[in-house]
Structure formats: C-alpha cells, structure tokens
Write an enzyme that holds these catalytic residues in place. Sequence first.
Site, mmCIF file in Angstrom:
data_model
loop_
_atom_site.group_PDB
_atom_site.id
_atom_site.type_symbol
_atom_site.label_atom_id
_atom_site.label_comp_id
_atom_site.label_asym_id
_atom_site.label_seq_id
_atom_site.Cartn_x
_atom_site.Cartn_y
_atom_site.Cartn_z
ATOM 1 C CB SER A 69 3.623 -0.490 14.696
ATOM 2 O OG SER A 69 3.543 0.316 13.536
ATOM 3 C CG HIS A 70 -1.812 -0.408 17.430
ATOM 4 N ND1 HIS A 70 -1.197 -0.753 18.593
ATOM 5 C CD2 HIS A 70 -2.989 -1.073 17.427
ATOM 6 C CE1 HIS A 70 -1.951 -1.580 19.272
ATOM 7 N NE2 HIS A 70 -3.048 -1.807 18.579
ATOM 8 C CB ALA A 71 1.602 3.649 13.246
ATOM 9 C CG PHE A 93 -4.763 2.044 13.111
ATOM 10 C CD1 PHE A 93 -5.368 0.809 13.236
ATOM 11 C CD2 PHE A 93 -4.699 2.843 14.230
ATOM 12 C CE1 PHE A 93 -5.892 0.365 14.435
ATOM 13 C CE2 PHE A 93 -5.224 2.422 15.446
ATOM 14 C CZ PHE A 93 -5.828 1.177 15.546
#
Length: 109
Positions: free
Chosen positions: A66-68, A71
């Site tokens: 996921s983006h989370a 990042f």
Amino acid sequence: MTDNILTGIAAAPGAAEGLVTVIVGGEGLDAFPAGNILVADAVHPAMANIVKTAAALVTDSGGKTSHAAIFAREAGIPAVVGLAGATQTLKAGMSVAVDGDAGTVTISQ
C-alpha cells in the site's frame, strides 16, 4: 485487541514510541506535529511530506504494498497497516509503541 496490544500487518521494520495524532480523510495535515505517531484511515500521495516527519505510521487499511507501507519504508519509519479500527481505538495524545517488525501497536496510557 489483546488488552492493550493491537495487531495489524507488519509493513515497515523498526520500532518507535510517541504520542498519537489521528488524521482521517486528509484533514489536519498542516497541524501534524513532527515526531508523533501518525494514525490514519489510509495514506494518500498528498500525505508524503508528513509521513517523513512522523516517528511511525499506523493505518486502518492497506497491505505490504500500500501507499502507507511504501511511504514508511522510503522514510525509514516503522509501520503497521491494515489495523482495522485504529482511527477509532487510538485517540489523539495517547502514548503508544509501534513495532513494525511484529505488526503491533501497544497502548501505554
């Protein structure tokens, strides 16, 4: 949740302790205190700059890709994602410990 331990998906390695700041729907990005634990429903590209200043990241949704998770790994901070209900259970100002290796968040207070 087992007593004060919440379990999600281990998404970025490491451990951090700090105070919770909850952001839902991207509201409150300008007021995020650097060094706090970012607890969000999800992470969107517009949140990249605050992820870099967080001590750790916890999200309601997401997985290891996921983006989370991405990042957090790029920022070098621990992350636990897919912790359903994190934004309802973890309240602003709570003291927590995030273990990105085990996928756990321990509530200290």
